[in-house]
Design an enzyme around this catalytic site. Structure first.
Site, PDB file in Angstrom:
ATOM      1  N   CYS A 274       0.882  -1.182   0.000  1.00 16.83           N
ATOM      2  CA  CYS A 274       0.000   0.000   0.000  1.00 16.83           C
ATOM      3  C   CYS A 274       0.907   1.216   0.000  1.00 16.83           C
ATOM      4  O   CYS A 274       1.833   1.280  -0.796  1.00 16.83           O
ATOM      5  CB  CYS A 274      -0.972  -0.031   1.184  1.00 16.83           C
ATOM      6  SG  CYS A 274      -0.212  -0.300   2.795  1.00 16.83           S
ATOM      7  N   ARG A 279      -2.254  -1.108   5.349  1.00 15.59           N
ATOM      8  CA  ARG A 279      -3.417  -1.732   4.723  1.00 15.59           C
ATOM      9  C   ARG A 279      -3.071  -3.089   4.123  1.00 15.59           C
ATOM     10  O   ARG A 279      -3.866  -4.038   4.188  1.00 15.59           O
ATOM     11  CB  ARG A 279      -3.985  -0.798   3.647  1.00 15.59           C
ATOM     12  CG  ARG A 279      -4.640   0.443   4.197  1.00 15.59           C
ATOM     13  CD  ARG A 279      -5.118   1.375   3.095  1.00 15.59           C
ATOM     14  NE  ARG A 279      -4.060   2.206   2.554  1.00 15.59           N
ATOM     15  CZ  ARG A 279      -4.230   3.070   1.550  1.00 15.59           C
ATOM     16  NH1 ARG A 279      -5.416   3.188   0.972  1.00 15.59           N
ATOM     17  NH2 ARG A 279      -3.226   3.816   1.129  1.00 15.59           N
TER      18      ARG A 279
END
Length: 324
Positions: A274, A279
């Site tokens: 990410c 994430r």
């Protein structure tokens, strides 16, 4: 006489009501004996966590519970947390220049400070991405048993389990019992390593960012000016697509449907990324707990990639922009 009987009945009714209320409020505070889970099972429910605390999971009797978030102990932690849980600031596991995982020596010291050894059962909770970030780092370091409470603190309180506002203190140890990192294969740090892997057509670099980030409409970060993605990346959707309405992580079957949209399957070698590794840790853990051995986290992500103007970048939908 009638007044006496009236007041007697009234008193008995009140006592019965109080007794019933107390019993109901303590229903879920009794000892819980949940079914055991495999050490490699990352996402666990509140019943299992409660059973660990109650001493009904012998294999996980040496445990540490961590509430993970960025910054010092949050107001939420000070207000309510799982009894015995320690707050961990994600700054402790990330270096400040690239936001990559800190050096093995530094991570080992964090483990010592929090009383975490190779054989400690660690239970992490918090918002999905910081909890996943901490859990992935501990697996990389060499902790054999790392779990995440699926659904955060809400999953705990929804079961009626008591929360605490006490300030908890760690019990430091002198030896973590493992050479950190025990699993360097879980994390790729450098863009050059990705470039090398992309020579193999079976390798898939999967972006866990919003569509606007992926196509270069926005950078997604206040501290990142450049937009785009590493050339050759495919889209694995954003963090929120991996979490249901109750804040719980989706199943591997649901995750595979997302990955299949861009031709990513279990047969590929996969690296999730990410911006700075938060994430992307979620799909990494989903695949890890299913026993996938061909999955990594590209820790450098877009943040490190975009720092080097010589590295190839793509803009727009790569399925339409073949000249990128």
């Amino acid at each position: 006489m009638k007044k006496f009987l009236f007041f007697l009945i009234l008193i008995l009714s009140v006592l019965a009501s109080c007794s019933k209320t107390e019993t109901n409020s303590n229903t879920n505070q009794s000892s819980v004996n949940a079914s055991p889970v495999e050490k490699t099972r990352v996402y666990v429910n509140a019943d299992w966590v409660k059973s660990v605390i109650d001493g009904n999971q012998p294999q996980s009797s040496n445990y540490v519970i961590l509430e993970a978030s960025w910054g010092d102990a949050s107001a939420d932690y000070k207000k309510a947390h799982i009894p015995g849980a320690l707050h961990i600031n994600t700054d402790l596991i990330e270096e400040p220049e690239y936001w990559n995982v800190r050096t093995p020596k530094e991570i080992e010291q964090v483990m010592k400070d929090f009383g975490i050894s190779k054989d400690t059962a660690v239970i992490v909770y918090g918002e999905p991405s910081p909890a996943a970030r901490v859990a992935t780092t501990l697996l990389w370091a060499g902790v054999d048993e790392v779990h995440v409470l699926d659904g955060n603190l809400k999953a705990w309180t929804d079961m009626g389990y008591a929360a605490s506002s006490n300030t908890e203190k760690a019990k430091p140890i002198d030896d973590v019992g493992v050479i950190v990192p025990a699993h360097p294969e879980y994390i790729i740090s450098l863009p050059e390593q990705i470039i090398e892997k992309q020579k193999d057509p079976n390798f898939k670099l999967v972006s866990i960012r919003s569509w606007d980030e992926f196509t270069g409409k926005v950078s997604g970060y206040s501290y990142i000016e450049r937009v785009g993605e590493p050339k050759g990346a495919v889209w694995g959707r954003d963090e929120f697509d991996y979490v249901d309405d109750n804040g719980k992580i989706i199943s591997i079957d649901e995750a595979q449907k997302i990955w299949n949209e861009w031709g990513v399957t279990k047969d590929n070698e996969i690296s999730f990324y990410c911006g700075t590794g938060w994430r992307a840790a979620i799909p990494f853990l989903i695949a890890y707990q299913e026993g996938w051995t061909n999955v990594t986290l590209f820790d450098g992500g877009w943040y490190v990639w975009q720092m080097n103007p010589e590295l190839p970048v793509q803009l727009g939908d790569p399925r339409e922009n073949t000249n990128n």
